[in-house]
Design a protein around this motif. Sequence first.
Motif, mmCIF file in Angstrom:
data_model
loop_
_atom_site.group_PDB
_atom_site.id
_atom_site.type_symbol
_atom_site.label_atom_id
_atom_site.label_comp_id
_atom_site.label_asym_id
_atom_site.label_seq_id
_atom_site.Cartn_x
_atom_site.Cartn_y
_atom_site.Cartn_z
ATOM 1 N N LEU A 141 0.804 -1.232 0.000
ATOM 2 C CA LEU A 141 0.000 0.000 0.000
ATOM 3 C C LEU A 141 0.836 1.280 0.000
ATOM 4 O O LEU A 141 0.274 2.372 0.056
ATOM 5 N N HIS A 142 2.176 1.171 -0.061
ATOM 6 C CA HIS A 142 2.986 2.366 0.212
ATOM 7 C C HIS A 142 2.680 3.529 -0.736
ATOM 8 O O HIS A 142 2.755 4.684 -0.347
ATOM 9 N N ASP A 143 2.301 3.220 -1.981
ATOM 10 C CA ASP A 143 2.023 4.296 -2.937
ATOM 11 C C ASP A 143 0.527 4.469 -3.206
ATOM 12 O O ASP A 143 0.157 5.083 -4.216
ATOM 13 N N VAL A 144 -0.321 3.932 -2.308
ATOM 14 C CA VAL A 144 -1.765 4.005 -2.567
ATOM 15 C C VAL A 144 -2.227 5.459 -2.687
ATOM 16 O O VAL A 144 -3.204 5.760 -3.378
ATOM 17 N N LYS A 170 2.928 14.603 -2.125
ATOM 18 C CA LYS A 170 1.730 14.553 -1.284
ATOM 19 C C LYS A 170 1.196 13.132 -1.125
ATOM 20 O O LYS A 170 0.352 12.862 -0.271
ATOM 21 N N HIS A 171 1.672 12.192 -1.982
ATOM 22 C CA HIS A 171 1.078 10.847 -1.941
ATOM 23 C C HIS A 171 1.318 10.151 -0.602
ATOM 24 O O HIS A 171 0.551 9.267 -0.219
ATOM 25 N N CYS A 172 2.360 10.552 0.123
ATOM 26 C CA CYS A 172 2.621 9.929 1.433
ATOM 27 C C CYS A 172 1.500 10.255 2.424
ATOM 28 O O CYS A 172 0.975 9.367 3.106
ATOM 29 N N HIS A 194 5.827 7.576 6.072
ATOM 30 C CA HIS A 194 7.267 7.815 6.215
ATOM 31 C C HIS A 194 8.151 7.048 5.230
ATOM 32 O O HIS A 194 9.364 7.009 5.414
ATOM 33 N N HIS A 195 7.577 6.470 4.176
ATOM 34 C CA HIS A 195 8.429 5.634 3.316
ATOM 35 C C HIS A 195 9.390 6.454 2.445
ATOM 36 O O HIS A 195 10.270 5.897 1.799
ATOM 37 N N HIS A 196 9.241 7.797 2.433
ATOM 38 C CA HIS A 196 10.217 8.645 1.715
ATOM 39 C C HIS A 196 11.053 9.491 2.661
ATOM 40 O O HIS A 196 11.693 10.450 2.228
ATOM 41 N N GLU A 197 11.036 9.142 3.954
ATOM 42 C CA GLU A 197 11.937 9.832 4.885
ATOM 43 C C GLU A 197 13.360 9.311 4.649
ATOM 44 O O GLU A 197 13.546 8.172 4.212
ATOM 45 N N ALA A 223 13.814 -1.018 -0.729
ATOM 46 C CA ALA A 223 13.226 -1.849 -1.785
ATOM 47 C C ALA A 223 12.601 -0.978 -2.878
ATOM 48 O O ALA A 223 12.678 -1.292 -4.070
ATOM 49 N N ASP A 224 11.988 0.111 -2.467
ATOM 50 C CA ASP A 224 11.361 1.055 -3.392
ATOM 51 C C ASP A 224 12.420 1.636 -4.343
ATOM 52 O O ASP A 224 12.242 1.662 -5.573
ATOM 53 N N ALA A 225 13.535 2.072 -3.771
ATOM 54 C CA ALA A 225 14.612 2.664 -4.580
ATOM 55 C C ALA A 225 15.202 1.614 -5.519
ATOM 56 O O ALA A 225 15.465 1.896 -6.699
#
Length: 276
Positions: A141-144, A170-172, A194-197, A223-225
């Motif tokens: 769901l991280h980019d939902v 803003k998606h976070c 916080h997945h882009h902190e 993992a995202d990167a």
Amino acid sequence: MRKKDTDHILSKEILNTREAAALLKVTTQTIKNYIYSGRLQAIKTPGGHHRIRRQDLQSIGFVADDSKGLQSLSRDDLWAAYSGLLGTFIETVEALIKALDMRDILTSGHSSRVAEMCCAVGTHMGLRDKDMQDLRLAALLHDVGKVGISDSILGKPGRLTEQEFFLVKKHCEIGEQIVSGVDYLRNVAPVIRHHHEFYNGKGYPDGIGGQDIELNARIISVADAFDFLRSDLSFRAPLSVPDTLNEIQSSAGAQFDPRVVDAFVDVVRERSHQVH
Ligand SMILES: [Fe+2]
């Protein structure tokens, strides 16, 4: 509990929390948790105590049996029912995320791949079962929150302008708001936020760093990167696996948690050894 006491409680239509707990063989705190989470209906006395209708106990695993009266489901039955519901819940999330991934054609399948890698890293790091479940759901769901970003920005071939990137960021917060209404996802919501902190505090949206970032968010970040760098985008070719790992290792301690980077590199290298 003695049979005489059980019969006494079973003869009552309205129970207090202690009696309900005795019937279900759980603690009174568990009964209160059922009530606070909305799974068990209760009324409050003028003195602020909970009262429960005996028939409402059926909603949390207390079954009526014509031959034996009322009895509680076995732990195995409850576990099977819980596992079945949880499996259905995760499948539903996966189906929704597939729909989201199909919308974002540049990164189709991204969330599923990130979830799969996160699970491998979580296992490598020895996460407990519940943390692993939360990690899998958060990764899916991280980019939902991207449902709140316009198609023209998500599907834009080429680099984003500063204003477009401001909107994408803003998606976070949007993602956190979307899942925050789901009780089962209460541990997942802050991880999505916080997945882009960055580990050094230079990320977004809150600029927190180090251990203040949830471990699951630090795992998803790597993992995202990795998946992003490995993707074939219109403005650049995918990096090779060794180049991607080098890139990620060079950001250990700055963007990424070094401990997570070590685990991630181990997992990817183990896998490439298995392939060759
Ligand atoms: Fe994201």
